[in-house]
Design a protein around this motif. Structure first.
Motif, short mmCIF file in Angstrom:
data_model
loop_
_atom_site.label_atom_id
_atom_site.label_comp_id
_atom_site.label_asym_id
_atom_site.label_seq_id
_atom_site.Cartn_x
_atom_site.Cartn_y
_atom_site.Cartn_z
N ARG A 113 -6.80 11.50 2.63
CA ARG A 113 -6.88 10.22 3.34
C ARG A 113 -7.88 9.34 2.59
O ARG A 113 -8.98 9.77 2.25
CB ARG A 113 -7.36 10.47 4.77
N PHE A 114 -7.48 8.10 2.32
CA PHE A 114 -8.33 7.11 1.67
C PHE A 114 -8.48 5.97 2.67
O PHE A 114 -7.48 5.41 3.12
CB PHE A 114 -7.69 6.64 0.37
N TRP A 115 -9.71 5.67 3.05
CA TRP A 115 -9.89 4.71 4.14
C TRP A 115 -10.99 3.69 3.84
O TRP A 115 -11.76 3.85 2.90
CB TRP A 115 -10.16 5.44 5.45
N LEU A 116 -11.02 2.66 4.67
CA LEU A 116 -11.99 1.59 4.55
C LEU A 116 -12.14 0.92 5.90
O LEU A 116 -11.34 1.15 6.81
CB LEU A 116 -11.52 0.56 3.50
N ASP A 117 -13.18 0.11 6.02
CA ASP A 117 -13.25 -0.79 7.16
C ASP A 117 -13.51 -2.19 6.62
O ASP A 117 -14.07 -2.36 5.54
CB ASP A 117 -14.29 -0.36 8.20
N MET A 158 -4.86 5.00 4.12
CA MET A 158 -3.63 5.39 3.47
C MET A 158 -3.69 6.91 3.32
O MET A 158 -4.72 7.45 2.91
CB MET A 158 -3.51 4.73 2.09
N LEU A 159 -2.61 7.58 3.67
CA LEU A 159 -2.54 9.02 3.53
C LEU A 159 -1.90 9.39 2.19
O LEU A 159 -1.20 8.58 1.59
CB LEU A 159 -1.75 9.64 4.68
N GLU A 160 -2.14 10.60 1.78
CA GLU A 160 -1.64 11.08 0.49
C GLU A 160 -0.12 10.90 0.37
O GLU A 160 0.38 10.45 -0.66
CB GLU A 160 -2.02 12.55 0.35
N SER A 161 0.62 11.23 1.43
CA SER A 161 2.08 11.10 1.40
C SER A 161 2.50 9.63 1.29
O SER A 161 3.48 9.30 0.62
CB SER A 161 2.71 11.73 2.64
N GLU A 162 1.77 8.74 1.93
CA GLU A 162 2.06 7.31 1.85
C GLU A 162 1.77 6.78 0.44
O GLU A 162 2.54 5.96 -0.08
CB GLU A 162 1.23 6.55 2.88
#
Length: 175
Positions: A113-117, A158-162
């Motif tokens: 999972r790659f995330w941000l705010d 964004m998830l790895e599969s996405e």
């Protein structure tokens, strides 16, 4: 809009921190971020859970901004795009930089999972991150103090599969 095709990330050195602080303090950037103290940046440069980079673009080694990833050793494989601040705007550097960071998160750091705010008032960034495949997960209501009161943070990921599906579509010329 000019298109800059290549950006480079190089590890931030302590000697770069005057530049980093000046970019954060720029009034055009300051309203969209919560600036750090110099010691926080020093920690991010030194601590292995972070990746702190200077963004360079153009033919030389012109510094145009900086980025910070956090959670690079997260056991849950959740990497955060903690900060992206660019001095040069409107030339495609942000898009090139985010694509490079996304690739780094999934390919090099093994993220699931790659995330941000992002502050809710930063509507341009929200639209941009959506266009890059990030999905809104939720809202932290009135969680940051601003000069005018409070703003909410929008959490996106964004998830790895996405990422894999998006990468495949881009390679096929669909996105």
């Amino acid at each position: 809009m000019n298109s800059v095709t290549s950006v480079r990330l190089r590890p931030t050195m302590l000697s770069d921190l005057d530049f980093v602080i000046s970019v954060e303090q720029d009034p055009l950037n300051r309203k969209f971020i919560t600036p750090w103290e110099r010691t926080q940046h020093e920690g991010a440069v030194r601590f292995p859970d972070f990746r702190h980079f200077i963004v360079e673009a153009g033919a030389g080694t012109q510094a145009v901004g900086f980025v910070i990833l956090q959670g690079c050793r997260n056991p849950h494989r959740s990497v955060e795009m903690k900060r992206i601040v660019l001095q040069t705007k409107g030339q495609g550097l942000g898009r090139a930089c985010v694509r490079l960071l996304t690739q780094m998160a999934f390919r090099d750091l093994g993220a699931h999972r790659f995330w941000l705010d992002v502050k809710s008032l930063n509507t341009r960034a929200l639209a941009f991150y959506r266009s890059e495949g990030f999905i809104e997960e939720g809202r932290l209501r009135d969680s940051v103090k601003t000069d005018d009161g409070y703003d909410s943070l929008i959490v996106m990921s964004m998830l790895e599969s996405e990422y894999q599906a998006l990468r495949d579509a881009r390679e096929a010329g669909g996105v």
